[in-house]
Design an enzyme around this catalytic site. Structure first.
Site, PDB file in Angstrom:
ATOM      1  N   GLN A   2       4.355 -97.826  17.952  1.00 18.43           N
ATOM      2  CA  GLN A   2       3.081 -98.527  17.704  1.00 18.43           C
ATOM      3  C   GLN A   2       2.530 -99.155  18.999  1.00 18.43           C
ATOM      4  O   GLN A   2       1.360 -99.542  19.057  1.00 18.43           O
ATOM      5  CB  GLN A   2       3.272 -99.637  16.652  1.00 18.43           C
ATOM      6  CG  GLN A   2       3.457 -99.140  15.234  1.00 18.43           C
ATOM      7  CD  GLN A   2       4.881 -98.699  14.953  1.00 18.43           C
ATOM      8  OE1 GLN A   2       5.725 -98.729  15.837  1.00 18.43           O
ATOM      9  NE2 GLN A   2       5.137 -98.266  13.735  1.00 18.43           N
ATOM     10  N   HIS A  13      15.070 -88.558   4.388  1.00 20.71           N
ATOM     11  CA  HIS A  13      14.036 -89.206   3.554  1.00 20.71           C
ATOM     12  C   HIS A  13      13.569 -88.234   2.483  1.00 20.71           C
ATOM     13  O   HIS A  13      13.164 -87.121   2.777  1.00 20.71           O
ATOM     14  CB  HIS A  13      12.821 -89.591   4.410  1.00 20.71           C
ATOM     15  CG  HIS A  13      13.095 -90.720   5.347  1.00 20.71           C
ATOM     16  ND1 HIS A  13      12.083 -91.329   6.064  1.00 20.71           N
ATOM     17  CD2 HIS A  13      14.224 -91.344   5.689  1.00 20.71           C
ATOM     18  CE1 HIS A  13      12.597 -92.301   6.800  1.00 20.71           C
ATOM     19  NE2 HIS A  13      13.896 -92.332   6.611  1.00 20.71           N
ATOM     20  N   TYR A  22       6.068 -96.487   0.746  1.00 27.79           N
ATOM     21  CA  TYR A  22       6.584 -97.858   0.638  1.00 27.79           C
ATOM     22  C   TYR A  22       5.689 -98.662  -0.303  1.00 27.79           C
ATOM     23  O   TYR A  22       4.472 -98.591  -0.224  1.00 27.79           O
ATOM     24  CB  TYR A  22       6.613 -98.522   2.018  1.00 27.79           C
ATOM     25  CG  TYR A  22       7.501 -97.769   2.983  1.00 27.79           C
ATOM     26  CD1 TYR A  22       7.031 -97.348   4.206  1.00 27.79           C
ATOM     27  CD2 TYR A  22       8.812 -97.445   2.636  1.00 27.79           C
ATOM     28  CE1 TYR A  22       7.841 -96.646   5.081  1.00 27.79           C
ATOM     29  CE2 TYR A  22       9.633 -96.742   3.490  1.00 27.79           C
ATOM     30  CZ  TYR A  22       9.147 -96.348   4.709  1.00 27.79           C
ATOM     31  OH  TYR A  22       9.941 -95.650   5.569  1.00 27.79           O
ATOM     32  N   ASP A  71      14.481 -97.968   0.354  1.00 24.87           N
ATOM     33  CA  ASP A  71      13.917 -98.873   1.352  1.00 24.87           C
ATOM     34  C   ASP A  71      12.773 -99.687   0.743  1.00 24.87           C
ATOM     35  O   ASP A  71      11.708 -99.148   0.442  1.00 24.87           O
ATOM     36  CB  ASP A  71      13.389 -98.041   2.533  1.00 24.87           C
ATOM     37  CG  ASP A  71      13.028 -98.912   3.740  1.00 24.87           C
ATOM     38  OD1 ASP A  71      12.836 -98.349   4.834  1.00 24.87           O
ATOM     39  OD2 ASP A  71      12.937-100.148   3.587  1.00 24.87           O
ATOM     40  N   HIS A 102      11.249-102.059   2.235  1.00 22.34           N
ATOM     41  CA  HIS A 102      10.291-102.183   3.339  1.00 22.34           C
ATOM     42  C   HIS A 102       9.534-103.512   3.278  1.00 22.34           C
ATOM     43  O   HIS A 102       8.325-103.557   3.529  1.00 22.34           O
ATOM     44  CB  HIS A 102       9.312-101.018   3.311  1.00 22.34           C
ATOM     45  CG  HIS A 102       8.991-100.475   4.673  1.00 22.34           C
ATOM     46  ND1 HIS A 102       7.924-100.909   5.413  1.00 22.34           N
ATOM     47  CD2 HIS A 102       9.612 -99.559   5.427  1.00 22.34           C
ATOM     48  CE1 HIS A 102       7.877-100.253   6.564  1.00 22.34           C
ATOM     49  NE2 HIS A 102       8.891 -99.427   6.609  1.00 22.34           N
ATOM     50  N   GLU A 117      17.588-101.382   1.254  1.00 21.70           N
ATOM     51  CA  GLU A 117      17.174-101.749   2.613  1.00 21.70           C
ATOM     52  C   GLU A 117      15.955-102.649   2.633  1.00 21.70           C
ATOM     53  O   GLU A 117      15.046-102.525   1.823  1.00 21.70           O
ATOM     54  CB  GLU A 117      16.857-100.471   3.375  1.00 21.70           C
ATOM     55  CG  GLU A 117      16.316-100.688   4.765  1.00 21.70           C
ATOM     56  CD  GLU A 117      15.953 -99.392   5.446  1.00 21.70           C
ATOM     57  OE1 GLU A 117      16.259 -98.320   4.905  1.00 21.70           O
ATOM     58  OE2 GLU A 117      15.337 -99.453   6.514  1.00 21.70           O
ATOM     59  N   HIS A 172      18.738 -97.313  12.780  1.00 23.25           N
ATOM     60  CA  HIS A 172      17.400 -96.848  12.383  1.00 23.25           C
ATOM     61  C   HIS A 172      17.030 -95.604  13.187  1.00 23.25           C
ATOM     62  O   HIS A 172      17.139 -95.591  14.406  1.00 23.25           O
ATOM     63  CB  HIS A 172      16.394 -97.967  12.681  1.00 23.25           C
ATOM     64  CG  HIS A 172      14.986 -97.629  12.384  1.00 23.25           C
ATOM     65  ND1 HIS A 172      14.046 -97.365  13.355  1.00 23.25           N
ATOM     66  CD2 HIS A 172      14.337 -97.539  11.208  1.00 23.25           C
ATOM     67  CE1 HIS A 172      12.879 -97.120  12.789  1.00 23.25           C
ATOM     68  NE2 HIS A 172      13.019 -97.225  11.497  1.00 23.25           N
TER      69      HIS A 172
HETATM   70  C1  GCO Z   1      12.999 -96.413   8.008  1.00 25.08           C
HETATM   71  C2  GCO Z   1      11.800 -97.176   8.468  1.00 25.08           C
HETATM   72  C3  GCO Z   1      10.660 -96.369   8.949  1.00 25.08           C
HETATM   73  C4  GCO Z   1       9.565 -97.257   9.486  1.00 25.08           C
HETATM   74  C5  GCO Z   1       8.975 -96.636  10.720  1.00 25.08           C
HETATM   75  C6  GCO Z   1       7.918 -97.539  11.333  1.00 25.08           C
HETATM   76  O1  GCO Z   1      13.804 -96.995   7.270  1.00 25.08           O
HETATM   77  O2  GCO Z   1      13.136 -95.271   8.464  1.00 25.08           O
HETATM   78  O3  GCO Z   1      11.445 -98.137   7.504  1.00 25.08           O
HETATM   79  O4  GCO Z   1      10.201 -95.496   7.985  1.00 25.08           O
HETATM   80  O5  GCO Z   1       8.579 -97.464   8.522  1.00 25.08           O
HETATM   81  O6  GCO Z   1      10.023 -96.419  11.611  1.00 25.08           O
HETATM   82  O7  GCO Z   1       7.377 -96.935  12.461  1.00 25.08           O
HETATM   83 MG    MG Z   2      13.321 -98.979   6.811  1.00 20.41          MG
END
Ligand code: GCO
Ligand code: MG
Length: 417
Positions: free
Chosen positions: A42, A126, A157, A223, A225, A249, A325
């Site tokens: 970002q 994912h 999310y 997740d 989020h 998560e 991550h």
């Molecule tokens: C995950 C993360 C990502 C983030 C992304 C932001 O668990 O992989 O939440 O999906 O949203 O890395 O840029």
């Molecule tokens: Mg995440």
């Protein structure tokens, strides 16, 4: 005669969906160089500035062997403690120095960390869908590819309507579907609307359906989020306990981590947190209190392999596990750096993996490989991944599509994503 740093440069490239930043460190020994990951997608251009304008003049001429000395110098030299931009810049140099050290030793970096404690690194991917049926269909596909751990979401999310994102920023009012679906007030602005309570209901329904159809063999993660109010996060974790997740998560935002104690006292759902962390003061309370189970830090966000190696040690001592991550906003170098640590860490939990696009493989050679649920490094000395700068230049910086980050509650309140 010590081998020293001769040049440092950031390489910004966008061969996939997101902007990637790699850092190349060239040394006084002809042909000896290292590559590291500094990807903060970002704010990629801010990281490039930090590398080229601050770390390069500070570190040129220094002894490449002194990785810890360089890390402490670069971290402290900004006086104010590093945030995500400076940590990412430092990570690029740090990982490149570990790459160089491995090349000088003629060993893959995991050997420098004490050698393998496992032969392959278990990965999760994912899985998403706009309905629980579609999620199941995709889940079965990933299981056929050999994944034994899968992240399942219904609508990205927060369960955004149809998983899509609204157009962000100013412009015409949001479309009629959104207004009807989320019952937003008059004049509501653009944004990625979601309804926390609907998200909770639909996700619990999805989990129940998946466990009934796919059973409990497959390890599932989810997740949140940071999309729930803290007390709803407590309730959500408790309701999820029956589905035996591998982990749940980001049930809380970094600003609300004090609520983890309440979750811990009420349920045994394994908890993961960390991708948004930059500073030791964010994670230490959770580790000391054993308030979470999996450390989800983004290696370049905390400053690279040097701090991550220490975190893996802390995880081992406190009974936590690592789950670094690693979706698509990381270079193949960054993936390799995680894997070298995963291979040598007794506290390894699981590794997130998003695959590589063909263009990423054209820019980065030596990418780790996924085979039947496991990830493997290529055993070359160092981290094993190189970057073709000419190929990288063919995929210039793209303005990041940040629409999904303009998250809003049904009444239009802007919330963190
Ligand atoms: C995950 C993360 C990502 C983030 C992304 C932001 O668990 O992989 O939440 O999906 O949203 O890395 O840029
Ligand atoms: Mg995440």
């Amino acid at each position: 005669m010590a081998v020293t740093i001769r040049d440092i440069r950031a390489i910004l490239t966008c061969p996939g969906q997101v902007n990637l930043v790699a850092v190349k460190v060239e040394t006084s020994e002809p042909g000896l160089f290292g590559v590291g990951c500094a990807t903060f997608t970002q704010r990629a251009k801010a990281v490039v500035t930090a590398v080229d304008e601050y770390l390069k003049p500070l570190l040129i001429g220094r002894n490449v062997n002194e990785i810890e000395e360089i890390w402490q110098l670069a971290y402290g030299h900004s006086y104010w403690r590093n945030g995500p931009v400076l940590n990412n810049a430092l990570s690029g140099v740090d990982e490149a120095l570990w790459d160089i050290k491995g090349k000088m030793a003629g060993m893959p970096v995991y050997e420098l960390f004490g050698g393998k404690v496992r032969k392959g690194v278990a990965a999760y991917c994912h899985c998403d869908g706009n309905s629980k049926e579609e999620v199941l269909e995709h889940l079965q596909g990933y299981m056929e590819q050999g994944y034994r751990y899968v992240r399942v979401q219904q609508g990205a999310y927060g369960g955004m309507m149809n998983g899509g994102t609204m157009k962000n920023g100013a412009g015409p009012l949001i479309d009629p579907d959104t207004i009807r679906f989320f019952h937003v007030p008059e004049g509501a602005p653009q944004g990625a609307y979601f309804d926390p309570k609907r998200y909770m209901r639909k996700t619990l329904e999805m989990m129940d359906y998946l466990r009934n159809k796919a059973g409990f063999e497959i390890e599932l993660v989810h997740d949140v989020h940071e999309r729930l109010a803290p007390i709803d996060a407590v309730a959500f974790a408790k309701e999820m306990e029956q589905y035996r997740l591998f982990f749940l998560e980001d049930i809380l935002s970094p600003e609300q981590i004090s609520w983890f104690r309440m979750v811990r006292e009420q349920c045994a759902t394994p908890l993961a947190m960390g991708e948004l962390f930059n500073n030791v003061n964010e994670w230490m309370p959770l580790i000391e209190g054993r308030l979470i189970d999996f450390l989800r830090m983004h290696l370049s966000q905390i400053g690279g392999l040097t701090p991550a190696k220490k975190l893996a040690g802390a995880a081992e001592l406190f009974g936590l596990r690592t789950a670094w991550h690693g979706p698509n906003d990381i270079t193949p170098v960054g993936v390799a750096a995680q894997l070298h640590l995963d291979l040598a860490s007794p506290a390894f939990g699981i590794q997130e993996f998003a695959g590589f696009t063909e263009n990423e493989k054209a820019v980065f050679s030596g990418c780790p490989e996924f085979r039947d649920g496991y990830l493997y490094v290529n055993e070359a000395p160092g981290l094993g991944v190189d970057i073709d700068e000419e190929a990288a230049a063919a995929f210039p910086y793209k303005v990041y599509d940040d629409a999904w980050l303009f998250s809003r509650l049904p009444d239009g309140t802007s919330v963190r994503s």
